[in-house]
Scaffold this motif. Structure first.
Motif, PDB file in Angstrom:
ATOM      1  N   ARG A 199      52.377 -21.267  66.627  1.00  0.00           N
ATOM      2  CA  ARG A 199      51.973 -19.852  66.653  1.00  0.00           C
ATOM      3  C   ARG A 199      51.419 -19.481  68.026  1.00  0.00           C
ATOM      4  NH1 ARG A 199      50.169 -17.051  61.726  1.00  0.00           N
ATOM      5  NH2 ARG A 199      50.788 -18.194  59.866  1.00  0.00           N
ATOM      6  N   GLY A 232      53.094 -16.778  70.518  1.00  0.00           N
ATOM      7  CA  GLY A 232      52.342 -15.546  70.711  1.00  0.00           C
ATOM      8  C   GLY A 232      52.683 -14.519  69.645  1.00  0.00           C
ATOM      9  N   ALA A 233      51.811 -13.579  69.436  1.00  0.00           N
ATOM     10  CA  ALA A 233      51.966 -12.612  68.353  1.00  0.00           C
ATOM     11  C   ALA A 233      53.250 -11.806  68.465  1.00  0.00           C
ATOM     12  CB  ALA A 233      50.754 -11.670  68.332  1.00  0.00           C
ATOM     13  N   GLU A 234      53.711 -11.547  69.694  1.00  0.00           N
ATOM     14  CA  GLU A 234      54.895 -10.705  69.880  1.00  0.00           C
ATOM     15  C   GLU A 234      56.188 -11.398  69.452  1.00  0.00           C
ATOM     16  OE1 GLU A 234      54.398 -13.146  73.571  1.00  0.00           O
ATOM     17  OE2 GLU A 234      53.079 -12.027  72.208  1.00  0.00           O
ATOM     18  N   LEU A 276      56.315 -13.339  66.598  1.00  0.00           N
ATOM     19  CA  LEU A 276      56.123 -13.709  65.195  1.00  0.00           C
ATOM     20  C   LEU A 276      56.383 -12.502  64.298  1.00  0.00           C
ATOM     21  CD1 LEU A 276      52.783 -15.735  65.531  1.00  0.00           C
ATOM     22  CD2 LEU A 276      55.095 -16.675  65.272  1.00  0.00           C
ATOM     23  N   HIS A 285      56.048 -11.753  60.482  1.00  0.00           N
ATOM     24  CA  HIS A 285      55.550 -12.259  59.209  1.00  0.00           C
ATOM     25  C   HIS A 285      56.133 -11.448  58.065  1.00  0.00           C
ATOM     26  CE1 HIS A 285      52.237 -12.705  56.061  1.00  0.00           C
ATOM     27  NE2 HIS A 285      52.815 -13.881  56.153  1.00  0.00           N
TER      28      HIS A 285
END
Length: 222
Positions: free
Chosen positions: A67, A71-73, A75, A77
């Protein structure tokens, strides 16, 4: 990219958390350069030195380290639990075709589930790369320029029928069913033409990957 779809020109390599080798990944990326991971497939990709463009899933398998690396960009979900991570990913890819790696070779239930998903999600067309085989859902009209002696296995995912040219044992006038007649270990006598009604998986030797991709992405004849 929209918030819930991954768009790619050409093909996408979709990697899962099953058995996958560096050769699998390299061979797939040669034909499908974009790389998407289904949940824990992100860890498999990173272990082989590749950073996925996106990871999709409910994220019950991906590691904390993966994760952070993505990085958040990178992922996406998907919280629902009514589908597999393979289904979540495949249904959110918009591309000419998908090569699925890391979905065969370990747990049989995961392999069967992936084949079920390929049957239910016809777009984009998908080829599963396994240790010795490639598997894909046959379009209604399939043309394969195979060499004489090439193994051609047909496995119905329900009721199916069809006609053939170029098979040592023609399938004309045969009613196939997943709990009845199947067509494994047939053999090409040369170029193969299939006309298929229903859901039929085609399995060829692994070195036929390029031919399989060309066949399932060919323009539909009128």
């Amino acid at each position: 990219m929209s918030a819930d779809l991954f768009h790619a020109t050409g093909g996408v390599t979709l990697i899962g958390g099953g058995a996958v080798t560096a050769q699998d990944l390299a061979q797939s990326l040669e034909m499908a350069a974009a790389l998407v991971a289904a949940d824990g497939g992100a860890d498999a990709a990173l272990a082989l030195g590749q950073l996925p463009d996106l990871a999709i899933g409910d994220f019950d398998s991906i590691s904390a380290d993966a994760r952070i690396s993505l990085g958040a960009e990178r992922l996406l979900h998907v919280a629902e639990q009514d589908s597999t991570d393979f289904a979540k990913a495949l249904s959110r890819i918009k591309a000419d075709f998908v090569i699925a790696i890391g979905f065969a070779g370990r747990r049989l239930d995961h392999t069967l589930a992936a084949l079920n998903v390929m049957t239910r999600h016809r777009a984009p067309p998908c080829v599963m790369l396994a240790a010795e085989d490639v598997a894909f859902l046959s379009p209604p009209h399939l043309s394969l320029p195979l060499e004489e002696g090439t193994r051609v296995s047909l496995f119905p995912m329900g009721q199916a029928s069809g006609t053939s040219q170029g098979l040592r044992w023609p399938i004309n006038h045969i009613d196939f069913a997943s709990d009845g007649r199947i067509g494994t270990s047939n053999e090409a006598t040369g170029a193969v033409q299939l006309q298929i009604k229903g859901d039929m998986l085609v399995m060829l030797p692994r070195d036929c990957l390029h031919l399989a991709i060309t066949a399932i992405t060919a323009p539909t004849s009128v």
